[in-house]
Design an enzyme around this catalytic site. Structure first.
Site, PDB file in Angstrom:
ATOM      1  N   GLN A 140      -9.772  -6.588  -4.866  1.00  0.00           N
ATOM      2  CA  GLN A 140      -9.286  -7.329  -3.712  1.00  0.00           C
ATOM      3  C   GLN A 140     -10.422  -7.415  -2.698  1.00  0.00           C
ATOM      4  O   GLN A 140     -10.899  -6.401  -2.185  1.00  0.00           O
ATOM      5  CB  GLN A 140      -8.076  -6.623  -3.081  1.00  0.00           C
ATOM      6  CG  GLN A 140      -7.450  -7.366  -1.910  1.00  0.00           C
ATOM      7  CD  GLN A 140      -6.384  -8.361  -2.335  1.00  0.00           C
ATOM      8  OE1 GLN A 140      -6.076  -8.466  -3.528  1.00  0.00           O
ATOM      9  NE2 GLN A 140      -5.800  -9.070  -1.391  1.00  0.00           N
ATOM     10  N   GLU A 159     -11.509  -3.587  -2.791  1.00  0.00           N
ATOM     11  CA  GLU A 159     -10.510  -2.645  -3.278  1.00  0.00           C
ATOM     12  C   GLU A 159     -10.319  -2.854  -4.787  1.00  0.00           C
ATOM     13  O   GLU A 159      -9.620  -3.766  -5.216  1.00  0.00           O
ATOM     14  CB  GLU A 159      -9.190  -2.858  -2.540  1.00  0.00           C
ATOM     15  CG  GLU A 159      -9.316  -2.804  -1.024  1.00  0.00           C
ATOM     16  CD  GLU A 159      -8.175  -3.530  -0.328  1.00  0.00           C
ATOM     17  OE1 GLU A 159      -6.997  -3.243  -0.663  1.00  0.00           O
ATOM     18  OE2 GLU A 159      -8.449  -4.400   0.515  1.00  0.00           O
ATOM     19  N   HIS A 165       0.804  -1.226   0.000  1.00  0.00           N
ATOM     20  CA  HIS A 165       0.000   0.000   0.000  1.00  0.00           C
ATOM     21  C   HIS A 165       0.841   1.282   0.000  1.00  0.00           C
ATOM     22  O   HIS A 165       0.505   2.257   0.667  1.00  0.00           O
ATOM     23  CB  HIS A 165      -0.945   0.013   1.200  1.00  0.00           C
ATOM     24  CG  HIS A 165      -2.051  -0.997   1.101  1.00  0.00           C
ATOM     25  ND1 HIS A 165      -2.557  -1.438  -0.095  1.00  0.00           N
ATOM     26  CD2 HIS A 165      -2.747  -1.649   2.081  1.00  0.00           C
ATOM     27  CE1 HIS A 165      -3.529  -2.317   0.149  1.00  0.00           C
ATOM     28  NE2 HIS A 165      -3.663  -2.466   1.450  1.00  0.00           N
ATOM     29  N   HIS A 202      -9.768   2.177   0.259  1.00  0.00           N
ATOM     30  CA  HIS A 202      -9.629   1.086   1.225  1.00  0.00           C
ATOM     31  C   HIS A 202     -10.658   1.182   2.351  1.00  0.00           C
ATOM     32  O   HIS A 202     -10.349   0.870   3.494  1.00  0.00           O
ATOM     33  CB  HIS A 202      -8.205   1.088   1.805  1.00  0.00           C
ATOM     34  CG  HIS A 202      -7.752  -0.241   2.325  1.00  0.00           C
ATOM     35  ND1 HIS A 202      -8.279  -0.817   3.452  1.00  0.00           N
ATOM     36  CD2 HIS A 202      -6.813  -1.108   1.861  1.00  0.00           C
ATOM     37  CE1 HIS A 202      -7.677  -1.969   3.693  1.00  0.00           C
ATOM     38  NE2 HIS A 202      -6.789  -2.175   2.729  1.00  0.00           N
ATOM     39  N   SER A 203     -11.883   1.581   2.035  1.00  0.00           N
ATOM     40  CA  SER A 203     -12.914   1.609   3.068  1.00  0.00           C
ATOM     41  C   SER A 203     -13.303   0.192   3.492  1.00  0.00           C
ATOM     42  O   SER A 203     -13.403  -0.718   2.667  1.00  0.00           O
ATOM     43  CB  SER A 203     -14.162   2.340   2.568  1.00  0.00           C
ATOM     44  OG  SER A 203     -13.969   3.733   2.566  1.00  0.00           O
TER      45      SER A 203
END
Length: 364
Positions: free
Chosen positions: A301, A328, A119, A193-194
């Site tokens: 993802q 994601e 990330h 990325h919630s």
């Protein structure tokens, strides 16, 4: 522009609420933007990490709840980040050994996930303050966030000018547009990325959520969660979500890939060509809340919150194991080292541009 026109423009811009959200340890001010539409959908975004701190939507009885995990204050985002709500970059997901080669030159990135890069590194895009400008047009409310990542930051080549635009529409869509340009060849892969819990953040686990993922194949991983390079069929495996299934139905299956991810932490190869296509659809049975995800990206993802454990969150809530899930949208993990995967290489003169749409709804 006349004074009257200028005043009208300012009035429109001011319709997106802007308020202070604290300061970083270096003293940089962080702002909070609140977007809302006529149906009462509300999205809150801060300039630190381009983070979505809150999304409020109604259930089938009209009761609103916040459906994303996060924190109430900036200090918690600074000190206890789990990538809650953040934009991950310059490269979302993992790069093996934090290393890739471009035009014969090898670049060593920061390694922050055992021996691998995750990330964006130690200080990725989730840990910087973005510049922001709100807007309102044609009933859409939003905010444009921009960040310049300097040549050599976290080991990446090239100065990258990145942007993320969040737009809340009258159709209950949150549109996320990503953009970037560079002055040297580099790799780029941005995502949101919630962590979602459609029952409401802090309201138990997500195992009963019904998940559909529009993918015939996925990318199996090794022990370090780096893709092996195979595009494996989901048929006959716990990864087959082509028809809706409860997230928890097969999450503890006797399967090597499930064991390696401690549940689901895998990239799915989406069906669909270029342009916006369906990635996933989720329904929470008790509340009726739904989430549809569409994207221009080739993968998504799916992470089932396997490493959440007594994590303190908003309003005094504790986030326990599998208390949220992530979808994601992205290019595949470790693409810089997998020539058969869709390329993430961006060169000078090219423009990186991707789109993801999150649509909030209700199943009656």
């Amino acid at each position: 522009m006349s004074r009257l026109c200028a005043a009208a423009v300012l009035a429109l811009v001011a319709a997106v609420n802007r308020s202070p959200f604290g300061r970083t340890a270096e003293g940089t001010a962080v702002d909070l933007f609140t977007l809302s539409n006529a149906h009462g959908i509300e999205v809150r975004v801060i300039t630190y990490g381009a983070i979505i701190t809150s999304v409020k939507t109604p259930d089938r009885n009209g009761r609103f709840a916040d459906i994303v995990l996060g924190f109430d204050d900036l200090d918690s985002y600074l000190t206890r980040s789990r990538f809650f709500g953040a934009v991950a970059g310059r490269y979302a997901n993992r790069i093996a050994k934090g290393r890739f080669t471009i035009d014969g030159k090898t670049f060593q990135l920061a390694t922050n996930n055992d021996a691998n890069h995750l990330h964006g590194g130690v200080k990725g895009f989730d840990k910087v303050v973005w510049k922001a400008e709100p807007f309102e047009r044609n009933g859409n409310k939003g905010v444009v966030l921009k960040y310049t990542s300097r040549d050599g930051e976290e080991g990446y080549p090239g100065t990258l000018n990145a942007s993320v635009t969040y737009t809340l529409t009258p159709r209950d869509e949150l549109v996320v547009d990503y953009g970037a340009t560079t002055d040297k060849a580099t790799h780029v892969n941005l995502t949101q990325h919630s962590y979602f819990n459609l029952a409401g953040e802090g309201n138990g686990d997500v195992l009963r959520h019904q998940m559909m993922i529009n993918a015939d194949r996925y990318t199996p991983v090794d022990e370090g969660l780096i893709p092996t390079g195979e595009l494996a069929p989901v048929d006959g495996t716990p990864f087959d979500f082509r028809k809706p299934a409860a997230i928890g139905a097969r999450i503890d299956a006797d399967d090597e890939q499930i064991r390696r991810g401690a549940g689901y932490d895998h990239n799915f190869v989406l069906n669909g060509g270029r342009g916006l296509h369906l990635a996933a659809r989720v329904v929470e049975p008790a509340t009726g809340r739904t989430l549809v995800v569409e994207t221009t990206e080739p993968g998504v993802q799916f992470y089932s919150g396997n490493r959440l454990s007594r994590a303190p969150g908003k309003s005094g809530h504790m986030y326990d194991l599998r208390g949220g899930f992530c979808l994601e949208t992205q290019h595949f993990p470790d693409s810089p080292n997998k020539p058969a995967f869709p390329s993430t290489l961006l060169r000078p003169g090219e423009t990186y541009a991707t789109k993801t749409v999150f649509t909030f709804g209700i199943a009656r």
